[in-house]
Write an enzyme that holds these catalytic residues in place. Structure first.
Site, PDB file in Angstrom:
ATOM      1  N   ASP A   1      40.766  45.675  41.012  1.00 16.24           N
ATOM      2  CA  ASP A   1      39.939  44.940  42.212  1.00 16.24           C
ATOM      3  C   ASP A   1      39.105  46.019  42.630  1.00 16.24           C
ATOM      4  OD1 ASP A   1      39.123  43.650  44.242  1.00 16.24           O
ATOM      5  OD2 ASP A   1      41.237  42.912  45.034  1.00 16.24           O
TER       6      ASP A   1
ATOM      7  N   ASN B   1      37.225  35.274  43.006  1.00 12.41           N
ATOM      8  CA  ASN B   1      36.067  35.014  42.054  1.00 12.41           C
ATOM      9  C   ASN B   1      34.555  35.301  42.883  1.00 12.41           C
ATOM     10  OD1 ASN B   1      34.695  31.552  41.292  1.00 12.41           O
ATOM     11  ND2 ASN B   1      34.864  33.459  39.966  1.00 12.41           N
TER      12      ASN B   1
ATOM     13  N   CYS C   1      33.820  38.912  42.504  1.00 22.33           N
ATOM     14  CA  CYS C   1      33.609  40.400  41.638  1.00 22.33           C
ATOM     15  C   CYS C   1      33.879  40.307  40.433  1.00 22.33           C
ATOM     16  CB  CYS C   1      34.197  41.310  42.582  1.00 22.33           C
ATOM     17  SG  CYS C   1      33.871  41.783  44.258  1.00 22.33           S
ATOM     18  N   ARG C   2      35.199  40.214  39.914  1.00 24.24           N
ATOM     19  CA  ARG C   2      35.479  40.615  38.517  1.00 24.24           C
ATOM     20  C   ARG C   2      35.153  39.283  37.368  1.00 24.24           C
ATOM     21  NH1 ARG C   2      41.373  42.513  39.788  1.00 24.24           N
ATOM     22  NH2 ARG C   2      40.906  40.903  41.506  1.00 24.24           N
ATOM     23  N   SER C   3      35.626  38.076  37.939  1.00 23.41           N
ATOM     24  CA  SER C   3      35.455  36.994  37.254  1.00 23.41           C
ATOM     25  C   SER C   3      34.145  36.555  36.942  1.00 23.41           C
ATOM     26  CB  SER C   3      36.742  35.744  37.399  1.00 23.41           C
ATOM     27  OG  SER C   3      36.105  35.382  38.856  1.00 23.41           O
TER      28      SER C   3
HETATM   29  P1  4NP Z   1      37.666  39.492  42.942  1.00 23.55           P
HETATM   30  O1  4NP Z   1      37.675  40.733  44.147  1.00 23.55           O
HETATM   31  O2  4NP Z   1      38.981  39.215  42.954  1.00 23.55           O
HETATM   32  O3  4NP Z   1      37.392  40.598  41.854  1.00 23.55           O
HETATM   33  O4  4NP Z   1      36.718  38.490  43.430  1.00 23.55           O
HETATM   34  C1  4NP Z   1      38.271  40.258  45.616  1.00 23.55           C
HETATM   35  C2  4NP Z   1      37.266  39.620  46.384  1.00 23.55           C
HETATM   36  C3  4NP Z   1      37.589  39.117  47.487  1.00 23.55           C
HETATM   37  C4  4NP Z   1      38.987  39.701  47.962  1.00 23.55           C
HETATM   38  C5  4NP Z   1      39.632  40.185  47.112  1.00 23.55           C
HETATM   39  C6  4NP Z   1      39.178  40.731  46.096  1.00 23.55           C
HETATM   40  N1  4NP Z   1      39.469  39.308  49.350  1.00 23.55           N
HETATM   41  O5  4NP Z   1      40.491  39.774  49.760  1.00 23.55           O
HETATM   42  O6  4NP Z   1      38.748  38.608  50.243  1.00 23.55           O
END
Ligand code: 4NP
Length: 162
Positions: free
Chosen positions: A128, A14, A16-18
């Site tokens: 991701d 939560n 980057c993408r969402s």
């Molecule tokens: P998101 O990206 O799922 O698009 O917010 C990521 C943010 C953090 C992590 C992985 C993906 N992490 O492993 O901390």
């Protein structure tokens, strides 16, 4: 549309993408003059980044396209499955995790994959970008702009038919 339509976008962290999907969808809805009819939020499968702003790289790329990412990271809660009409994951892993968290069959049916709504892009998930370079963040925005436009069209056309 009579009632408020509630959409929750979900990715792993939560940050980057969402949050980007939330901002893109909010802008589309606002530009269509439908702000009053929608409630749009985002959440993560994991709570690791709880309380944090979106990733600065994601915010920078989004800002260049006119999106302000102002949401604060939070994990998905059981109550979300009752509160929202549509719960949209970004990749297959998100979908599996959401299905595991769903408290009942009605909630299960609310879970969809973002790329189900794509209009022009052929990706079957939103990758991701966390460990990617600038291209990964741009791709996220390209895919979300396409799929959110399809999502808004799907919702408004199904409301016209009813
Ligand atoms: P998101 O990206 O799922 O698009 O917010 C990521 C943010 C953090 C992590 C992985 C993906 N992490 O492993 O901390």
């Amino acid at each position: 549309m009579k009632e408020t339509y509630k959409i929750l976008f979900v990715c792993l962290g939560n940050i980057c993408r969402s949050p980007s999907a939330e901002a893109v969808m909010k802008k589309l809805v606002k530009d269509a003059g439908l702000q009053e009819q929608f409630f749009i939020d985002s959440a993560g499968i994991i709570g690791y980044h709880k309380g944090e702003q979106a990733d600065p790289r994601m915010r920078t790329h989004a800002a260049r396209r006119g999106y302000k990412l102002d949401s604060i990271s939070r994990p998905v809660q059981t109550q979300d499955f009752f509160d929202f009409d549509l719960i949209i994951g970004m990749d297959n892993r998100n979908i599996e995790d959401l299905r595991e968290k769903a408290p009942d069959l009605v909630s299960m049916r609310k879970i969809h994959q973002m790329t189900e709504f794509s209009r022009n892009r052929l990706y079957d998930y939103v990758p991701d970008p966390y460990y990617s370079g600038a291209d990964g963040f741009e791709l996220v925005l390209d895919l979300l702009e396409d799929a959110c436009a399809g999502l808004l069209e799907a919702i408004t056309s199904s409301n016209r038919d009813n």
